[in-house]
Design a protein around this motif. Structure first.
Motif, PDB file in Angstrom:
ATOM      1  N   LEU A   1      26.689  41.750  52.918  1.00  0.00           N
ATOM      2  CA  LEU A   1      27.753  41.048  53.253  1.00  0.00           C
ATOM      3  C   LEU A   1      28.182  39.702  52.617  1.00  0.00           C
ATOM      4  O   LEU A   1      29.355  39.423  52.402  1.00  0.00           O
ATOM      5  N   TRP A   2      26.970  38.785  52.807  1.00  0.00           N
ATOM      6  CA  TRP A   2      27.197  37.520  52.357  1.00  0.00           C
ATOM      7  C   TRP A   2      27.471  37.731  50.695  1.00  0.00           C
ATOM      8  O   TRP A   2      28.218  36.648  50.381  1.00  0.00           O
ATOM      9  N   SER A   3      26.774  38.559  50.218  1.00  0.00           N
ATOM     10  CA  SER A   3      26.882  38.455  48.621  1.00  0.00           C
ATOM     11  C   SER A   3      28.390  39.039  48.313  1.00  0.00           C
ATOM     12  O   SER A   3      28.840  38.545  47.257  1.00  0.00           O
ATOM     13  N   VAL A   4      28.892  39.765  49.085  1.00  0.00           N
ATOM     14  CA  VAL A   4      30.243  40.212  48.859  1.00  0.00           C
ATOM     15  C   VAL A   4      31.154  38.960  48.957  1.00  0.00           C
ATOM     16  O   VAL A   4      32.077  38.730  48.362  1.00  0.00           O
ATOM     17  N   LYS A   5      30.937  38.026  50.116  1.00  0.00           N
ATOM     18  CA  LYS A   5      31.600  36.786  50.312  1.00  0.00           C
ATOM     19  C   LYS A   5      31.528  35.769  49.073  1.00  0.00           C
ATOM     20  O   LYS A   5      32.558  35.337  48.585  1.00  0.00           O
ATOM     21  N   ARG A   6      30.349  35.859  48.559  1.00  0.00           N
ATOM     22  CA  ARG A   6      30.118  35.068  47.571  1.00  0.00           C
ATOM     23  C   ARG A   6      30.542  35.471  46.179  1.00  0.00           C
ATOM     24  O   ARG A   6      31.016  34.620  45.274  1.00  0.00           O
ATOM     25  N   GLY A   7      30.708  36.867  46.008  1.00  0.00           N
ATOM     26  CA  GLY A   7      31.463  37.459  45.158  1.00  0.00           C
ATOM     27  C   GLY A   7      32.936  37.138  44.802  1.00  0.00           C
ATOM     28  O   GLY A   7      33.628  36.779  44.083  1.00  0.00           O
ATOM     29  N   PHE A   8      33.548  37.316  46.128  1.00  0.00           N
ATOM     30  CA  PHE A   8      35.028  36.865  46.216  1.00  0.00           C
ATOM     31  C   PHE A   8      35.298  35.414  45.587  1.00  0.00           C
ATOM     32  O   PHE A   8      35.998  35.103  44.915  1.00  0.00           O
ATOM     33  N   SER A   9      34.472  34.533  46.275  1.00  0.00           N
ATOM     34  CA  SER A   9      34.435  33.188  45.999  1.00  0.00           C
ATOM     35  C   SER A   9      34.305  32.869  44.238  1.00  0.00           C
ATOM     36  O   SER A   9      35.252  32.141  43.787  1.00  0.00           O
ATOM     37  N   ASP A  10      33.354  33.553  43.644  1.00  0.00           N
ATOM     38  CA  ASP A  10      33.094  33.608  42.364  1.00  0.00           C
ATOM     39  C   ASP A  10      34.275  34.057  41.606  1.00  0.00           C
ATOM     40  O   ASP A  10      34.567  33.466  40.446  1.00  0.00           O
ATOM     41  N   ALA A  11      35.218  34.924  42.200  1.00  0.00           N
ATOM     42  CA  ALA A  11      36.065  35.563  41.228  1.00  0.00           C
ATOM     43  C   ALA A  11      37.361  34.629  41.731  1.00  0.00           C
ATOM     44  O   ALA A  11      38.447  35.215  41.042  1.00  0.00           O
ATOM     45  N   GLY A  12      37.319  33.551  42.217  1.00  0.00           N
ATOM     46  CA  GLY A  12      38.430  32.909  42.605  1.00  0.00           C
ATOM     47  C   GLY A  12      39.200  33.011  43.817  1.00  0.00           C
ATOM     48  O   GLY A  12      40.467  32.618  44.147  1.00  0.00           O
ATOM     49  N   GLY A  13      38.563  33.820  44.769  1.00  0.00           N
ATOM     50  CA  GLY A  13      39.039  34.080  45.933  1.00  0.00           C
ATOM     51  C   GLY A  13      39.391  35.719  46.037  1.00  0.00           C
ATOM     52  O   GLY A  13      39.701  36.208  45.039  1.00  0.00           O
ATOM     53  N   PHE A  14      39.516  36.145  47.344  1.00  0.00           N
ATOM     54  CA  PHE A  14      39.893  37.438  47.664  1.00  0.00           C
ATOM     55  C   PHE A  14      41.388  38.098  47.139  1.00  0.00           C
ATOM     56  O   PHE A  14      42.270  37.390  47.705  1.00  0.00           O
ATOM     57  N   GLN A  15      41.236  39.118  46.561  1.00  0.00           N
ATOM     58  CA  GLN A  15      42.625  39.511  46.045  1.00  0.00           C
ATOM     59  C   GLN A  15      42.565  40.930  46.026  1.00  0.00           C
ATOM     60  O   GLN A  15      41.909  41.610  45.382  1.00  0.00           O
ATOM     61  N   PHE A  16      43.321  41.774  46.968  1.00  0.00           N
ATOM     62  CA  PHE A  16      43.239  43.144  46.974  1.00  0.00           C
ATOM     63  C   PHE A  16      44.009  43.704  46.052  1.00  0.00           C
ATOM     64  O   PHE A  16      44.876  43.290  45.554  1.00  0.00           O
ATOM     65  N   GLY A  17      43.232  44.912  45.424  1.00  0.00           N
ATOM     66  CA  GLY A  17      43.698  45.726  44.199  1.00  0.00           C
ATOM     67  C   GLY A  17      43.465  46.925  44.275  1.00  0.00           C
ATOM     68  O   GLY A  17      42.159  47.286  44.356  1.00  0.00           O
ATOM     69  N   TRP A  18      44.173  47.798  43.855  1.00  0.00           N
ATOM     70  CA  TRP A  18      43.774  49.546  43.792  1.00  0.00           C
ATOM     71  C   TRP A  18      43.080  49.669  42.600  1.00  0.00           C
ATOM     72  O   TRP A  18      42.119  50.470  42.453  1.00  0.00           O
ATOM     73  N   PHE A  19      43.377  49.031  41.343  1.00  0.00           N
ATOM     74  CA  PHE A  19      42.891  49.258  40.116  1.00  0.00           C
ATOM     75  C   PHE A  19      42.142  47.930  39.601  1.00  0.00           C
ATOM     76  O   PHE A  19      42.278  47.896  38.271  1.00  0.00           O
ATOM     77  N   HIS A  20      41.526  47.318  40.302  1.00  0.00           N
ATOM     78  CA  HIS A  20      40.685  46.243  39.645  1.00  0.00           C
ATOM     79  C   HIS A  20      39.586  46.806  38.731  1.00  0.00           C
ATOM     80  O   HIS A  20      38.955  47.860  38.891  1.00  0.00           O
ATOM     81  N   GLY A  21      39.321  45.940  37.753  1.00  0.00           N
ATOM     82  CA  GLY A  21      38.185  46.247  36.925  1.00  0.00           C
ATOM     83  C   GLY A  21      37.202  45.431  37.352  1.00  0.00           C
ATOM     84  O   GLY A  21      36.662  45.042  38.567  1.00  0.00           O
ATOM     85  N   TYR A  22      36.143  45.355  36.288  1.00  0.00           N
ATOM     86  CA  TYR A  22      34.715  44.844  36.640  1.00  0.00           C
ATOM     87  C   TYR A  22      34.742  43.206  36.814  1.00  0.00           C
ATOM     88  O   TYR A  22      33.643  42.732  37.133  1.00  0.00           O
ATOM     89  N   HIS A  23      35.729  42.556  36.363  1.00  0.00           N
ATOM     90  CA  HIS A  23      35.720  41.149  36.342  1.00  0.00           C
ATOM     91  C   HIS A  23      36.536  40.520  37.378  1.00  0.00           C
ATOM     92  O   HIS A  23      36.328  39.473  37.783  1.00  0.00           O
ATOM     93  N   GLU A  24      37.070  41.523  38.307  1.00  0.00           N
ATOM     94  CA  GLU A  24      37.956  41.006  39.362  1.00  0.00           C
ATOM     95  C   GLU A  24      37.127  41.053  40.942  1.00  0.00           C
ATOM     96  O   GLU A  24      36.290  41.765  40.747  1.00  0.00           O
ATOM     97  N   ALA A  25      37.818  40.790  41.884  1.00  0.00           N
ATOM     98  CA  ALA A  25      37.277  40.458  42.952  1.00  0.00           C
ATOM     99  C   ALA A  25      37.037  41.804  43.739  1.00  0.00           C
ATOM    100  O   ALA A  25      35.786  41.810  44.364  1.00  0.00           O
ATOM    101  N   MET A  26      37.708  42.882  43.477  1.00  0.00           N
ATOM    102  CA  MET A  26      37.426  44.211  44.157  1.00  0.00           C
ATOM    103  C   MET A  26      36.186  44.842  43.541  1.00  0.00           C
ATOM    104  O   MET A  26      35.653  45.589  44.214  1.00  0.00           O
TER     105      MET A  26
END
Length: 864
Positions: free
Chosen positions: A149-174
């Motif tokens: 769960l902490w790695s998900v939070k760090r992933g959101f942070s590295d992606a520039g913050g959480f942003q929900f999307g139905w069709f995100h690719g490998y570079h985006e937060a989802m």
């Protein structure tokens, strides 16, 4: 969660009269909340399915109903369809997928059935609980979940913050959610499975076994279709690695490899222990199908993993048999209630004989195929089949009579062989006819066997016929392969003749003592083993591609080492080494911080004056045909004739745009019709330099296309794709449409008003930038040393517990150990955990293995 107490149900549709009751305990109220929560999530996901929300919601509801009616056996509902329900190439979904719908449906239906006491079971006493977790196991699981769960939070942070999307690719937060969700999906179902294993422990184990075996059958059937449709069944030379329906391999990876090593041990264990003839036949078919799928992966990791995994499985299963046999008559029903009664272990000399026979055949198959080809290999196969079906009455005469029969039979066979060779040189095709005649003689003698009589003459005739059949195999190889075939098959024949002579003289070396159904079942297994060895020999000897891959292992190993070193260089500072870079951030880290050859293409959905458009960029590496980043869509089969593509786009620099219409499953295009053009920016003469280029309309002609789509019995998918052939270029596409010669529109969502629904991306050949190519390093990169230590502790704890601890006598324990060892071996060369479906199966086995234990009456009786 404990099993509920309720009055037994009576019947509805043969299942019992369904009775619902309101929750009465806190556990049931928690189950109700869990069921409703999973229901809301699942319904929301289903309604947003890109292909059809109403249809997805209806299918999801049916799955909920099935899970409620059969909540104890939800593993069947969950695992069986798993390899077939990846619809990403059609839907465009990768952050979410059909597995998520299935997990939420099984959780919703199962928890509601538990909470409302549907099909309730009496509370089982503690000693009958099939899943029991120690405090240490619970603590480790919770710690690893928190780390993830902490790695998900760090992933959101590295992606520039959480942003929900139905069709995100490998570079985006989802993508952080996509990479981490497998463990949480398993944890969401674990309390339900614990309750099911307490209510009906054997039913739950059977459901788990059946689900994994059916999953293997489905995945291998998909692999068979793919080979049949795209390459042909016996083509082992084409550079085409099977992917089946695992869309996760659209950028390379080893999803199919991981799936096979996780499920195949369960099918083999069931095959070894089943007593039902029809189940044995079905299991044999599934096992042979799986062997074919394994061979066509052309994966050296799988070829290494299976022997390393299956050898411990056999040893652990044998240890279970010995403990059960040594527990005395009161445990001699060491009967495995999940898989059927187990066989008594073989004596030591019989094991030596079995190994000698296997080694002799493997050596013989290699020699014969090298000189005698497929015909010689087939003749050798029948030699071994006759050997395996020899009757037990051969050992009734005393040793002296058997020795005499052996010597005289060998001399008579030499005379028959010499005459047969002379005839084969004079008469065309006589070698094959004589081989068939010798085989008929062996079959007739087997049919004339009288088990209760001692007949030295019968032993002589049988030895003569078998030696003659062996000599005719040499003649077939000689006829087909000339001098090379003659000498290689002669060496193989001598090896087999020595094994046969030793076994006829020393009866304790003969491993096939059982008669009746048990004896024929074991012989059928050995015949299947012969087919396996022949398939491996033929694939290695007859497939240039596989030989090349085996020959280049050293160079590829050095490439892997360099790649791992480059991947770890993306971790900066002690904090990232300790806690990781974040879930799902490997590809993006390569894009921004990796070497140029790892900076791959990307796509983003943008808006301009409230109109959506696709921004497609190329990678900075060399843009060969296989290395290009592609946006694709599966389309209906076009009518023969020209296909017209209309594209509205713009570019800020010259860019080579390629369009292709191909028959393609995932990575390997065939029968393609394409067009390529250079797009140039267009601006008004007096426009400022920073003014965006104007939109331009382009028309392309593809074809004229011929008949596409393959045959009705082996259909091929038709895929349209866009790609850029200029390094670092970007092209914006506002609208795209494609029509066949009959005017039918083939593309859906060509204006991107439904975001990226129906669009799917791939990289056919350039795979290293997308995966760190090692499961342990994958965990280290995402969760740091802490996460790696926790994952490693869980992995080792399960292996120790199921090999030597309280779980070792569970009927499925050997298969669990083999699956996890196989996964670890393949994971040494590929990431695996970045494929959610494979991660889900792995974490399900890992977490179930932490609590699995045998019940009294299964294996050696143990104190609960």
């Amino acid at each position: 969660m404990a099993a509920v107490g309720a009055t037994p149900a009576t019947g509805l549709l043969g299942l019992g009269e369904l009775q619902l009751k309101l929750p009465t305990t806190r556990t049931q109220w928690l189950a109700l909340a869990a069921g409703l929560g999973l229901g809301l999530i699942g319904a929301e996901l289903a309604w947003h399915h890109p292909l059809s929300g109403p249809l997805a919601l209806a299918a999801w509801g049916l799955a909920v109903l099935a899970a409620a009616l059969f909540w104890v056996k939800t593993p069947v509902l969950l695992f069986a369809p798993l390899p077939l329900i990846g619809l990403a190439p059609w839907s465009g979904w990768i952050s979410f997928e059909e597995m998520d719908l299935l997990v939420t449906a099984c959780g919703c239906g199962g928890y509601l059935a538990y909470a409302l006491q549907l099909n309730a079971r009496d509370r089982a006493p503690a000693w009958r609980h099939g899943l029991v977790y120690s405090p240490l196991a619970v603590m480790l699981v919770l710690a690893f979940a928190l780390s993830t769960l902490w790695s998900v939070k760090r992933g959101f942070s590295d992606a520039g913050g959480f942003q929900f999307g139905w069709f995100h690719g490998y570079h985006e937060a989802m993508n952080s959610v996509r990479n981490a969700k497998a463990v949480f999906l398993v944890l969401a179902l674990l309390p339900l499975w614990t309750a099911a294993a307490a209510a009906r422990p054997r039913g739950f184990s059977r459901g788990l076994l059946l689900g994994l075996v059916l999953a293997l059958a489905g995945g291998c059937a998909a692999a068979l279709w793919e080979r049949l449709a795209y390459t042909g069944l016996l083509d082992f030379s084409t550079d085409y690695r099977t992917t089946a329906l695992f869309w996760e391999m659209h950028v390379g990876g080893a999803a199919l490899d991981g799936f096979l090593v996780l499920t195949l041990p369960f099918a083999l264990l069931a095959l070894l222990r089943t007593r039902s003839p029809w189940r044995f036949a079905i299991g044999m078919g599934i096992a042979l199908l799986a062997v074919y799928a394994v061979l066509t992966t052309f994966s050296r990791g799988v070829y290494l993993a299976l022997p390393l995994a299956l050898a411990p499985m056999v040893l652990l299963a044998d240890a279970q048999r010995r403990r059960a046999a040594g527990a005395g008559p009161e445990s001699s029903s060491h009967a495995d209630s999940t898989l059927g009664a187990v066989d008594e272990p073989l004596p030591r000399l019989a094991k030596i004989g079995a190994l000698a026979m296997a080694a002799a055949f493997a050596l013989a198959a290699t020699l014969v195929f090298g000189g005698g080809g497929y015909r010689g290999l087939l003749a050798l196969f029948f030699v071994m089949v006759v050997l395996l079906t020899l009757p037990a009455s051969l050992w009734r005469p005393p040793l002296g009579q058997r020795l005499t029969a052996l010597i005289m039979g060998g001399l008579l066979a030499l005379l028959l062989g010499a005459a047969s060779w002379a005839l084969s040189t004079a008469v065309p095709k006589a070698a094959y006819v004589l081989n068939f005649v010798a085989l008929l003689c062996c079959a007739a003698l087997r049919w004339l066997d009288k088990p209760d009589q001692t007949r030295p003459i019968y032993v002589l005739l049988t030895a003569t016929a078998w030696f003659w059949l062996l000599a005719s195999m040499v003649i077939v190889a000689d006829y087909w392969g000339g001098t090379t075939g003659r000498y290689t098959s002669l060496a193989a024949g001598l090896a087999l003749a020595s094994v046969f002579a030793a076994m006829l003289l020393e009866h304790r070396l003969w491993p096939l003592r059982e008669t009746g159904a048990a004896g024929w079942r074991k012989r059928a297994l050995l015949v299947a083993g012969l087919v396996l060895v022949m398939a491996v020999v033929a694939a290695l000897g007859g497939g240039a591609y596989l030989r090349d891959r085996v020959a280049t292992w050293k160079e590829d190993g050095q490439t892997r080492l360099t790649h791992w070193h480059d991947g770890l260089r993306l971790l900066h500072g002690g904090r990232q080494w300790l806690l990781g870079k974040g879930s799902g951030r490997y590809v993006a880290s390569n894009l921004y911080d990796g070497p140029e050859q790892y900076q791959v293409g990307d796509y983003r959905l943008r808006t301009d004056e409230d109109e959506a458009f696709l921004a497609l960029t190329a990678g900075k590496h060399i843009q060969g045909r296989g290395e290009q980043f592609r946006m694709s869509q599966r389309v209906a089969t076009p009518a023969p004739g020209p296909v017209t593509v209309t594209l509205v786009g713009r570019t800020a620099q010259d860019a080579v745009l390629g369009l292709q219409l191909c028959e393609k499953n995932l990575l390997y295009p065939d029968n393609c019709f394409g067009a390529e053009t250079i797009l140039k920016p267009e601006r008004a003469a007096d426009a400022p330099p920073d003014t965006p280029a104007a939109w331009q309309t382009h028309k392309f002609k593809l074809g004229p296309v011929t008949q596409m789509g393959g045959d009705w019995w082996a259909p091929r998918f038709v895929t349209f794709s866009l790609s850029l052939g200029t390094r670092g270029a970007r092209v914006d596409i506002s609208r795209i449409a494609m029509h066949d010669s009959q005017g039918r529109a083939l593309l859906v969502n060509g204006d991107f008003n439904r975001e990226m629904a129906r669009w799917f991306f791939s990289s056919d050949r350039h795979h290293l930038p997308w995966h760190i190519k090692n499961a342990a390093l994958h965990v280290l990169f995402e969760q740091g040393l802490i996460g790696l230590a926790l994952a490693g502790s869980l992995y080792v704890l399960v292996l120790v517990r199921l090999s030597f601890g309280r779980g070792r006598d569970h009927p499925l324990a050997p298969a669990f150990v083999a699956a996890l060892i196989g996964f670890g071996t393949v994971g040494a060369f590929d990431s695996l955990l970045d494929a959610p479906r494979i991660g889900f199966i792995f974490f399900a086995l890992l977490l179930l293995g932490l609590g699995l234990r045998a019940l009294p009456g299964e294996g050696v009786a143990r104190v609960a």
